[in-house]
Design an enzyme around this catalytic site. Structure first.
Site: not given
Length: 743
Positions: A18, A397, A399, A441, A443, A638, A724
């Site tokens: 669409c 089709c 779909c 990381d 800390t 972070d 379909d």
């Protein structure tokens, strides 16, 4: 000429096809520079040079069968609207064969006559009250009437079935023609129209009417199923209460929650939902965060703790200072990010889009060859082979194939968001499952991000007295180590009497007097300068330092009375989270800027490889080295000092509790801050890819079976349409299983 930007609310959109149909049509209009269509948000953003006829844009969209209305006051120079404009995350604007489903969901907006009735928002009422539901019922009633008339008056049976067919086909054919004129000639509606009209021409009107009815039923079922994916994430917005108790000049009054300004003070009663993101300024209560984060047990929170909109206050009155407006609170940002992420196509989805561009015209060619080659070259009966050609049109089709990937991705993104796992698009979701190395990381990622008291060692007084005297000296200080000591004193319930003559000793510590005693809390070097440490005490400090702990020395009247050791401890689930990664075959490494002694201590506790004393550029370099070694690397941090490494990794994952950085910096975000959620995110990706493979197998497998049976003359038109629409329903339902997975 300055570019302007106009945003529209678009009703009736249902899927990526669409969006592509609208995008293709509007992009062809004069003066349009760029178009961005969001299916999940139900919006379209058009950038234009000012010469565009906005009414023509609206007319083009409504002609395709969608309702459209501009947002109030959205036309503005593009440079002032940059914050509003959503950049398209890999959206493929090229024409491709799409499916245009008429779904039963009703936005509650006034629909323009002839609109294509598929609404992908949650239904406001039963399916039979929707536009598409009514059309399906009418088509079914006409089919039953045609059978009745045909039985009673056989001479007019063919005309009765033709009328029954037209009742359902006319709206479909109208949309097919409008889409063709707008740049999308190979839509499901076009194939359906050709097949139905062709069936009538070869005197198969009864089957034509049945096929149209089955098409509408299949699309209706798909709409009911597919709507749940959108409903899942949109339901989050219902968690935020409509009203709030605003405190002003000592009085409280009820106001709309959306009117709360940043800095406002609100009162939250026990049992109430918190109406805005904020910080507690008074009160302490257990907060139930399950509706937002999926956290299974309430979290105890007090002054200065962060709370999120939509969470439930437990057992005490809280006063909260609002930190984000309604449009920017955690839930609103999560919904917006997931809506946008669902428009970001995964590599598999982009491949299927490209494939379908050639697949659907190819089906037309094959159907035409099946219809004409046997009669022309092998003297086959025209009626039989044209019939088979029309059946192949329906089988072909695209779909189910086109929706196989986005349906699974939409369900996974929604399921992840409800559990605090944000992934910014299909490409991120697909890549996560391929990760072979996670670089953390330290800390705030593997550790809590704030030091805690780990050891209290006494050289005479009791441990409680050592802690009490240290807490006395740290009153009023905002230093992280001071906060750690005060928090431990509060947790242990030790008394903290007032101090006198408190004095900060820059670079050394703090001193003061309590109850006639002179107290000092010093760093080890400062204590050594005063010559107050014995060799045994000094050795104890060294041992604690070797474990990555910071040590403060308490002196009472100049004599060493005890030690307090502190360290940023690993998160509760860090060890289990790393074990989950290992069991999934994913390696892990810790990259930290901390000194090597501290890094080695934390890494030793967690059993993880590590690199210490690293600058941001060093982390980026290591990530690059890992990628050159063949690893698919996810970097977890972070989102601030790790930004270069996050950008360099295949996937950047931000840890945080709903902060701007956690939500906007990286490719993905773990809102809970749980290490184990990284493994859950990877597992969700793998499940999604398995689901997509199942969907593609269902879609192509059914087509292959019915193709063979049609050529062999075993099946006809109505089984072909089931190949379909039936496959589409199966694929959608299979994808929606991802909404219920436990991760």
């Amino acid at each position: 000429m300055a570019e302007s930007e106009t945003r529209y609310r678009v009703g009736g959109m249902d899927c990526a096809s669409c969006a592509t149909k609208i995008d293709t049509a509007v992009r062809r209009l004069t003066g349009v520079a760029d178009v961005s269509v969001s299916v999940m948000a139900g919006t379209m953003t058009v950038r234009h040079d000012g010469s565009s006829d906005l009414k023509a844009i609206e007319k083009k969209v409504t002609g395709l069968g969608y309702s459209v209305a501009p947002f109030a006051g959205t036309a503005a120079p593009a440079h002032t609207q940059g914050a509003q404009h959503r950049h398209d995350h890999g959206h493929d604007h090229r024409d491709h064969a799409g499916h245009d489903h008429d779904h039963p969901h009703d936005h509650g907006e006034k629909e323009i006559e002839g609109l294509h009735g598929h609404d992908h928002a949650p239904m406001a009422g039963p399916w039979w009250q929707s536009r598409k539901g009514r059309l399906t019922i009418l088509s079914g009633a006409a089919l039953v009437a045609a059978y009745t008339v045909g039985h009673l008056v056989p001479a007019i049976a063919s005309y009765a079935f033709t009328v029954a067919m037209l009742i359902g086909l006319v709206p479909i054919a109208r949309r097919a023609i409008m889409a063709a004129f707008s740049g999308t000639p190979f839509s499901i509606e076009m194939l359906m129209t050709i097949a139905a009209v062709g069936a009538v021409i070869i005197n198969a009107g009864e089957e034509a009417a049945t096929v149209v009815f089955l098409f509408l039923v299949g699309e209706l079922l798909e709409g009911v199923a597919a709507g749940k994916a959108r409903e899942s994430i949109q339901s989050l917005t219902g968690l935020v209460p409509k009203n709030a108790l605003l405190e002003n000049n000592g009085q409280t009054r009820e106001v709309p929650a959306e009117s709360l300004a940043v800095g406002a003070i609100i009162m939250v009663r026990p049992g109430d939902r918190i109406s805005a993101d904020g910080i507690i300024i008074s009160g302490e209560s257990a907060i139930d965060e399950a509706p937002v984060t999926g956290e299974s047990t309430p979290v105890r929170k007090g002054v200065d703790a962060v709370v999120f909109a939509g969470t439930v206050n437990g057992d005490a009155v809280l006063r909260v200072r609002v930190t984000a407006a309604a449009a920017d609170n955690t839930i609103a940002r999560v919904v917006k990010l997931v809506e946008e992420a669902q428009e970001s196509k995964a590599p598999t989805e982009r491949f299927i889009d490209r494939f379908s561009r050639y697949y659907t015209p190819g089906v037309l060619v094959v159907a035409a060859l099946v219809a004409v080659v046997p009669p022309l070259l092998f003297a086959g009966p025209w009626g039989e082979w044209v019939y088979k050609g029309l059946a192949i049109l329906l089988i072909g089709c695209p779909c189910a194939l086109v929706i196989s990937t986005p349906a699974a991705i939409a369900a996974s993104l929604s399921a992840g968001a409800r559990r605090g796992l944000l992934m910014k698009g299909g490409a991120v979701l697909e890549t996560l499952g391929k990760v072979t190395m996670v670089a953390f990381d330290k800390t705030g990622t593997l550790t809590e991000g704030k030091p805690q008291v780990t050891d209290i060692i006494s050289f005479g007084p009791s441990e409680a007295q050592v802690l009490s005297r240290a807490a006395v000296l740290e009153q009023g200080s905002s230093h992280p180590l001071a906060l750690a000591i005060r928090n431990r004193a509060k947790a242990d319930g030790v008394p903290v009497p007032p101090a006198f003559e408190l004095e900060a000793l820059p670079g050394k510590g703090v001193s003061g007097k309590v109850g006639g005693e002179t107290l000092d809390l010093l760093s080890p070097p400062a204590a050594r300068e005063r010559g107050t440490l014995s060799a045994e005490q000094d050795a104890c400090i060294t041992a604690l330092n070797d474990e990555g702990k910071s040590v403060s020395v308490l002196l009472v009247n100049g004599v060493a009375a005890g030690l307090i050791a502190m360290r940023d401890e690993p998160r509760e689930d860090a060890e289990a989270g790393l074990a989950a990664l290992k069991s999934a075959g994913v390696k892990a490494m810790m990259l930290t800027g901390d000194n090597k002694r501290t890094a080695a201590a934390v890494a030793g506790m967690l059993g993880i490889d590590w690199r210490g004393e690293m600058m941001p550029e060093d982390k980026q370099r290591v990530v690059g080295e890992l990628k050159r070694q063949g690893f698919v690397v996810a970097k977890v941090g972070d989102g601030i000092n790790d930004a270069p490494a996050l950008a360099a990794a295949d996937i950047g994952i931000a840890m945080g509790g709903g902060t701007d950085v956690a939500l906007e910096t990286a490719d993905a975000a773990v809102l809970h801050g749980r290490v184990g959620d990284v493994a859950r995110m990877i597992e969700l990706s793998k499940r999604t890819m398995r689901n997509i493979l199942q969907n593609i197998t269902i879609a192509l497998g059914l087509k292959a079976v019915f193709l063979v049976t049609t050529i062999a003359g075993i099946t006809g038109l109505w089984p072909a349409i089931l190949a379909d629409t039936g496959a589409t329903v199966l694929v959608t339902i299979n994808a929606l299983r991802l909404l219920r997975i436990k991760i």
